[in-house]
Each structure stands twice: as structure tokens, then as C-alpha cells.
Design an enzyme around this catalytic site. Sequence first.
Site, PDB file in Angstrom:
ATOM      1  N   ALA A  60      65.741  97.802  13.031  1.00 41.73           N
ATOM      2  CA  ALA A  60      64.855  97.887  14.192  1.00 41.73           C
ATOM      3  C   ALA A  60      64.260  96.511  14.481  1.00 41.73           C
ATOM      4  CB  ALA A  60      63.764  98.927  13.950  1.00 41.73           C
ATOM      5  N   SER A  61      63.255  96.476  15.342  1.00 35.26           N
ATOM      6  CA  SER A  61      62.719  95.192  15.786  1.00 35.26           C
ATOM      7  C   SER A  61      61.943  94.466  14.696  1.00 35.26           C
ATOM      8  CB  SER A  61      61.826  95.395  17.011  1.00 35.26           C
ATOM      9  OG  SER A  61      60.866  96.409  16.754  1.00 35.26           O
ATOM     10  N   GLN A  64      64.262  96.262   8.508  1.00 33.23           N
ATOM     11  CA  GLN A  64      65.644  96.635   8.221  1.00 33.23           C
ATOM     12  C   GLN A  64      65.646  97.582   7.030  1.00 33.23           C
ATOM     13  OE1 GLN A  64      68.853  93.822   8.874  1.00 33.23           O
ATOM     14  NE2 GLN A  64      69.453  93.987   6.729  1.00 33.23           N
ATOM     15  N   VAL A  65      66.396  98.680   7.130  1.00 28.75           N
ATOM     16  CA  VAL A  65      66.365  99.734   6.124  1.00 28.75           C
ATOM     17  C   VAL A  65      67.673  99.784   5.334  1.00 28.75           C
ATOM     18  CG1 VAL A  65      66.101 102.213   5.730  1.00 28.75           C
ATOM     19  CG2 VAL A  65      64.793 101.093   7.545  1.00 28.75           C
ATOM     20  N   LYS A  79      62.542  99.908   3.348  1.00 27.92           N
ATOM     21  CA  LYS A  79      62.354  99.218   4.630  1.00 27.92           C
ATOM     22  C   LYS A  79      61.737  97.857   4.343  1.00 27.92           C
ATOM     23  CE  LYS A  79      59.470 100.752   7.888  1.00 27.92           C
ATOM     24  NZ  LYS A  79      59.004 101.457   9.104  1.00 27.92           N
ATOM     25  N   ASP A 214      54.786 106.367  16.921  1.00 25.04           N
ATOM     26  CA  ASP A 214      56.074 105.863  17.419  1.00 25.04           C
ATOM     27  C   ASP A 214      57.124 106.972  17.362  1.00 25.04           C
ATOM     28  OD1 ASP A 214      57.825 103.988  18.424  1.00 25.04           O
ATOM     29  OD2 ASP A 214      58.265 103.067  16.481  1.00 25.04           O
TER      30      ASP A 214
END
Length: 230
Positions: A60-61, A64-65, A79, A214
Site C-alpha cells: 500500500a502507500s 508493505q505486508v 506490515k 480506512d
Amino acid sequence: QILGARGDLFPAAVVAELRRLQDEGPRVPFADIKAVIERELGRPIDQCFQHIDEDPLSVASLGQVHVAHLPDGREVTIKVLRPGVRRVVETDLQILFDVAALLTHQVRALRRYNVQGLVRQFAMQMEDEMSYTIEAYNAGRLKASLEAAGIEVRIPEVVWELTTREVLTTERVHGHRSDRISDAHLDLDQRSIAAAMGRTVLHQIFVDGFFHGDPHQANMLVADDGAVIL
């Protein structure tokens, strides 16, 4: 990410492109991710995890997972805050502050909306989002409040001994993005799933006043048995 969740406002092609920002951003090389993990946890990565998949599960912005296994065999997700992202965010926020000041000065009609105040609030929110200990605490609080209300929603347990400001380790949960249930070819009652999602969101906002900030499609999953996962 917000606009990618608004299929009611934009053409499908635009929404599909924007949705990529939710979990398909540009990946960070694993060597850089490993460096962050080891710096944050204070020891070599093989002392923390039995195995870690170098290919990211999602990007994602901000984070990172990666999927990993603990020494006791439990499957978890890690994450990791993207290296250098704080500097990028600070630069973007400064640009927003400058633009807000210019608009406030030049466009009289916008002054009633306090654009500069909105940017200040957004900056505070971004700072919280870049602190995974806050996210971990909030996840536990949300999980407890929903359980107390009898609302059956799964929220991954936090592995606190492997969680820091820039690394968040939680139990691995398996599910499908809420906008891709049909692709999974599962015999699920989508109307009931939508109702369950609606109940949990409305309870969080109108009863608790403490809510998931979110709730886009990549953060609201559906398990094979139809359970909702946040």
C-alpha cells in the site's frame, strides 16, 4: 484510496486504477524491508521468524505486508513501514500547506471552509498512521468493543513482542476482498454479508464513536464461511 472506494462517483475504469493504490503499490526490495525489521526488533530476522516470504502479500502507500511463520509455527503477517516514506509524506504535507495558504489568500469563497485547518488535521492523522503501535492498540480496542457488543467480526490478534512503531506483526487471517467475493466462486449470501458489514460500521460510528478509519475493500475481507474480517 478513498476515491478508489467510490464506484458511485467515477467510471469503472478510473475506480479500477485507483483501487490499485489500496494493495498493489510499487514494491520495496526485500533487502530494504529486512533492514527495517532487524533495526526495529533489534536482532537478526531469523531469530524472530522461522520463515518469511520475500514476495509481499500486499503493498500500500505507507506499508508493505509479508507472510511469515513464528518459531512456534504460527502463521503471521508483518506490515513494515516503507523506508523513507516519512520524508516523502513530510514533503507532500508541506506542499499541501503551501497550496492551502495560497487558496485561502486568493479565493475568498474558500475561507469559510478553513482549508488550512483541514490540512493540519490531515497531517496529524498521517502521523498517527505512520505509528504502528497506535494501530495495534486501536485494533485491540476495536476488537474488545465489538466483542462486548456481540458483533461477530474477526480482527487479527497483535503479536506485541514483534511490534514496534514501524513493524506490525499480527496473526494471519484468510479472506477475500469484499469487492471480489464473486471471483472466489463461493456459495455465500452476499446480502447477509453486506448487512453484517453495515451493522459493524454503523455500531462503530453511532454507538462506540470509535471506528475503523480506512474501511476500503482491501481492509474489509470475507472468509470462506462468510465471516467479516477487519
